[in-house]
Design a protein around this motif. Structure first.
Motif, PDB file in Angstrom:
ATOM      1  N   ALA A  98       0.487  -1.284  -0.570  1.00 31.57           N
ATOM      2  CA  ALA A  98      -0.034   0.068  -0.509  1.00 31.57           C
ATOM      3  C   ALA A  98       0.776   1.654   0.252  1.00 31.57           C
ATOM      4  CB  ALA A  98      -1.022  -0.078   1.247  1.00 31.57           C
ATOM      5  N   VAL A  99       2.165   1.222   0.422  1.00 31.16           N
ATOM      6  CA  VAL A  99       3.172   2.644   0.688  1.00 31.16           C
ATOM      7  C   VAL A  99       3.120   2.590  -0.480  1.00 31.16           C
ATOM      8  CG1 VAL A  99       5.085   3.011   2.310  1.00 31.16           C
ATOM      9  CG2 VAL A  99       2.814   2.140   2.977  1.00 31.16           C
ATOM     10  N   THR A 100       4.332   1.072  -0.665  1.00 30.91           N
ATOM     11  CA  THR A 100       5.051   2.074  -2.302  1.00 30.91           C
ATOM     12  C   THR A 100       4.019   1.966  -3.342  1.00 30.91           C
ATOM     13  OG1 THR A 100       4.811  -0.669  -2.279  1.00 30.91           O
ATOM     14  CG2 THR A 100       6.501   0.432  -1.825  1.00 30.91           C
ATOM     15  N   LEU A 101       2.454   1.500  -3.818  1.00 32.08           N
ATOM     16  CA  LEU A 101       1.478   1.957  -4.457  1.00 32.08           C
ATOM     17  C   LEU A 101       1.104   3.273  -4.382  1.00 32.08           C
ATOM     18  CD1 LEU A 101      -1.517  -1.167  -4.693  1.00 32.08           C
ATOM     19  CD2 LEU A 101       1.139  -0.343  -6.096  1.00 32.08           C
ATOM     20  N   LEU A 102       1.218   4.051  -3.081  1.00 31.90           N
ATOM     21  CA  LEU A 102       0.812   5.123  -3.150  1.00 31.90           C
ATOM     22  C   LEU A 102       1.580   6.290  -2.921  1.00 31.90           C
ATOM     23  CD1 LEU A 102      -1.559   5.216   0.387  1.00 31.90           C
ATOM     24  CD2 LEU A 102      -2.511   6.102  -1.547  1.00 31.90           C
ATOM     25  N   PHE A 103       3.400   6.315  -2.632  1.00 31.28           N
ATOM     26  CA  PHE A 103       4.251   6.851  -2.682  1.00 31.28           C
ATOM     27  C   PHE A 103       5.063   6.554  -3.756  1.00 31.28           C
ATOM     28  CE2 PHE A 103       2.949   7.086   1.730  1.00 31.28           C
ATOM     29  CZ  PHE A 103       2.170   8.443   1.504  1.00 31.28           C
ATOM     30  N   MET A 104       5.450   5.236  -4.250  1.00 29.94           N
ATOM     31  CA  MET A 104       6.330   5.318  -5.006  1.00 29.94           C
ATOM     32  C   MET A 104       5.922   4.122  -5.812  1.00 29.94           C
ATOM     33  SD  MET A 104       9.788   4.127  -2.086  1.00 29.94           S
ATOM     34  CE  MET A 104      10.821   4.270  -3.635  1.00 29.94           C
ATOM     35  N   PRO A 105       4.993   4.409  -6.758  1.00 29.07           N
ATOM     36  CA  PRO A 105       4.240   3.243  -7.474  1.00 29.07           C
ATOM     37  C   PRO A 105       5.301   3.133  -8.300  1.00 29.07           C
ATOM     38  CG  PRO A 105       3.525   6.042  -8.104  1.00 29.07           C
ATOM     39  CD  PRO A 105       4.297   5.515  -7.294  1.00 29.07           C
ATOM     40  N   ASP A 106       6.242   3.437  -8.960  1.00 27.26           N
ATOM     41  CA  ASP A 106       7.571   3.177 -10.276  1.00 27.26           C
ATOM     42  C   ASP A 106       7.869   2.097  -9.864  1.00 27.26           C
ATOM     43  OD1 ASP A 106       5.932   5.050 -11.975  1.00 27.26           O
ATOM     44  OD2 ASP A 106       7.822   6.579 -11.630  1.00 27.26           O
ATOM     45  N   ASP A 107       8.504   2.105  -7.885  1.00 28.01           N
ATOM     46  CA  ASP A 107       8.542   1.140  -7.270  1.00 28.01           C
ATOM     47  C   ASP A 107       8.064   0.646  -6.697  1.00 28.01           C
ATOM     48  OD1 ASP A 107      11.624   1.849  -8.784  1.00 28.01           O
ATOM     49  OD2 ASP A 107      10.844   3.850  -7.350  1.00 28.01           O
ATOM     50  N   ARG A 108       6.680   0.074  -7.176  1.00 28.27           N
ATOM     51  CA  ARG A 108       6.609  -0.616  -5.837  1.00 28.27           C
ATOM     52  C   ARG A 108       6.451  -2.084  -5.955  1.00 28.27           C
ATOM     53  NH1 ARG A 108       3.929   0.139 -10.887  1.00 28.27           N
ATOM     54  NH2 ARG A 108       3.202  -2.006 -12.422  1.00 28.27           N
ATOM     55  N   VAL A 109       6.445  -2.209  -4.473  1.00 33.58           N
ATOM     56  CA  VAL A 109       6.362  -3.952  -4.265  1.00 33.58           C
ATOM     57  C   VAL A 109       4.606  -4.664  -4.151  1.00 33.58           C
ATOM     58  CG1 VAL A 109       7.131  -5.469  -2.219  1.00 33.58           C
ATOM     59  CG2 VAL A 109       7.990  -2.834  -2.539  1.00 33.58           C
ATOM     60  N   VAL A 110       4.253  -5.494  -4.874  1.00 33.60           N
ATOM     61  CA  VAL A 110       3.341  -6.431  -4.822  1.00 33.60           C
ATOM     62  C   VAL A 110       3.927  -7.760  -4.974  1.00 33.60           C
ATOM     63  CG1 VAL A 110       1.448  -7.090  -6.330  1.00 33.60           C
ATOM     64  CG2 VAL A 110       2.241  -4.194  -6.373  1.00 33.60           C
ATOM     65  N   PHE A 111       3.274  -8.858  -3.900  1.00 34.97           N
ATOM     66  CA  PHE A 111       3.662 -10.576  -3.232  1.00 34.97           C
ATOM     67  C   PHE A 111       5.349 -10.096  -3.245  1.00 34.97           C
ATOM     68  CE2 PHE A 111       0.491 -10.816  -6.532  1.00 34.97           C
ATOM     69  CZ  PHE A 111      -0.973  -9.944  -6.252  1.00 34.97           C
ATOM     70  N   GLY A 112       5.801  -9.310  -2.570  1.00 37.48           N
ATOM     71  CA  GLY A 112       6.976  -9.380  -1.722  1.00 37.48           C
ATOM     72  C   GLY A 112       7.422 -10.636  -0.857  1.00 37.48           C
ATOM     73  N   VAL A 113       8.427 -10.072  -0.751  1.00 33.43           N
ATOM     74  CA  VAL A 113       8.763 -11.399   0.736  1.00 33.43           C
ATOM     75  C   VAL A 113       7.972 -11.024   1.411  1.00 33.43           C
ATOM     76  CG1 VAL A 113      10.724  -9.879   1.695  1.00 33.43           C
ATOM     77  CG2 VAL A 113      11.083 -12.608   1.636  1.00 33.43           C
ATOM     78  N   LEU A 114       7.193 -10.051   2.601  1.00 30.84           N
ATOM     79  CA  LEU A 114       6.585 -10.529   3.687  1.00 30.84           C
ATOM     80  C   LEU A 114       5.920 -11.371   3.121  1.00 30.84           C
ATOM     81  CD1 LEU A 114       6.648  -7.314   5.400  1.00 30.84           C
ATOM     82  CD2 LEU A 114       8.196  -9.225   5.493  1.00 30.84           C
ATOM     83  N   THR A 115       4.675 -10.754   2.320  1.00 34.80           N
ATOM     84  CA  THR A 115       3.785 -11.466   1.659  1.00 34.80           C
ATOM     85  C   THR A 115       4.040 -12.696   1.680  1.00 34.80           C
ATOM     86  OG1 THR A 115       3.166  -9.133   0.481  1.00 34.80           O
ATOM     87  CG2 THR A 115       1.541 -11.624   0.069  1.00 34.80           C
ATOM     88  N   LEU A 116       5.207 -13.292   0.972  1.00 35.48           N
ATOM     89  CA  LEU A 116       5.066 -14.802   0.816  1.00 35.48           C
ATOM     90  C   LEU A 116       5.461 -15.374   1.930  1.00 35.48           C
ATOM     91  CD1 LEU A 116       5.839 -17.315  -0.454  1.00 35.48           C
ATOM     92  CD2 LEU A 116       8.224 -16.310   0.301  1.00 35.48           C
TER      93      LEU A 116
END
Length: 259
Positions: A98-116
């Motif tokens: 959520a934070v990366t999508l809001l503030f760093m959409p070009d460097d977003r993290v989707v399904f990162g290591v914590l989600t795994l």
């Protein structure tokens, strides 16, 4: 020594934390922070470093994630409330997204290591009874083989080397399939760890605990580097905080140097 005291000593020894495991996690966390610091330098501050996207950088990145995921699976059997812990870690992963999508959409993290890791803990908690029925050595071997077989699902096939079973492209459809490891061409994430193949590495660590056995782990109670142990015990919080702190520090340094 009386039998009561012997039992008390035995209980204290087995209930104490395995300091070496905390310190190994802390060391891996430091390595990850340095790696992400290099990522900031290369991608956000324009520092030229060809090695970072070459073989040295790849091996560095893989060493971090392999240790982190394998160790997380190993430590599941040392703790309690696997489902609750999994929900916390999964929630932390959702926060990062959520934070990366809001503030760093070009460097977003989707399904990162914590989600795994959160997903792996939740699945392990739900499947705990059948998983415990599997002999540890067999479970470790099966998990390792499945990890190797699914290592390249993101590239479109099962297997390794010349042994390849190509998968239908219809599997690579959307965000749901990307969560499992089948991401479409338009999917993008700066930190991507799908269930396949990484769940099997997590389970390899889970079964490795049984292969090693608690008795052979007694030397791991001894601490070698307490500061690393502190980092390891607070790894989730430090993971959430390290990237903005590193970026802020680098930004301050470059502004001072540029002034």
């Amino acid at each position: 020594m009386t039998k009561r005291k012997e039992n008390a000593v035995k209980y204290n020894n087995t209930s104490a934390r395995y300091a070496i495991l905390d310190e190994l996690r802390g060391l891996d966390l430091v390595s990850m922070m340095l790696y992400h610091g290099c990522w900031d330098l290369v991608n956000l501050f324009g520092i030229q470093a060809d090695w970072y996207y070459g073989l040295p950088g790849h091996l560095w990145q893989q060493s971090i994630c392999w240790v982190f995921i394998l160790l997380s699976g190993f430590c599941v059997q040392l703790g309690h409330h696997t489902l609750r812990r999994g929900a916390q870690v999964f929630g932390a992963g959702a926060l990062v997204t959520a934070v990366t999508l809001l503030f760093m959409p070009d460097d977003r993290v989707v399904f990162g290591v914590l989600t795994l890791l959160g997903s792996a803990m939740l699945l392990t908690g739900l499947l705990e009874k059948p998983l415990r029925r599997i002999p540890p050595a067999a479970g470790f071997a099966i998990s390792a083989v499945l990890f190797a077989l699914t290592r390249n699902v993101s590239a479109g096939y099962l297997g390794f080397g010349s042994l390849r079973l190509w998968l239908p492209q219809t599997l690579y459809a959307n965000y749901v399939t990307a969560y499992f490891g089948f991401y479409p061409w338009w999917f993008y994430s700066t930190d991507y760890f799908a269930l396949l193949p990484w769940l099997f590495l997590f389970w390899a660590g889970y079964f490795l605990y049984g292969v090693v056995g608690r008795q052979r782990m007694e030397p791991l109670h001894c601490s070698v580097c307490p500061p690393l142990g502190w980092l390891g015990r607070h790894s989730l919080l430090l993971y959430l905080l390290h990237q903005p702190v590193i970026y802020g520090a680098l930004l301050a340094v470059f502004r001072v140097l540029g002034s």
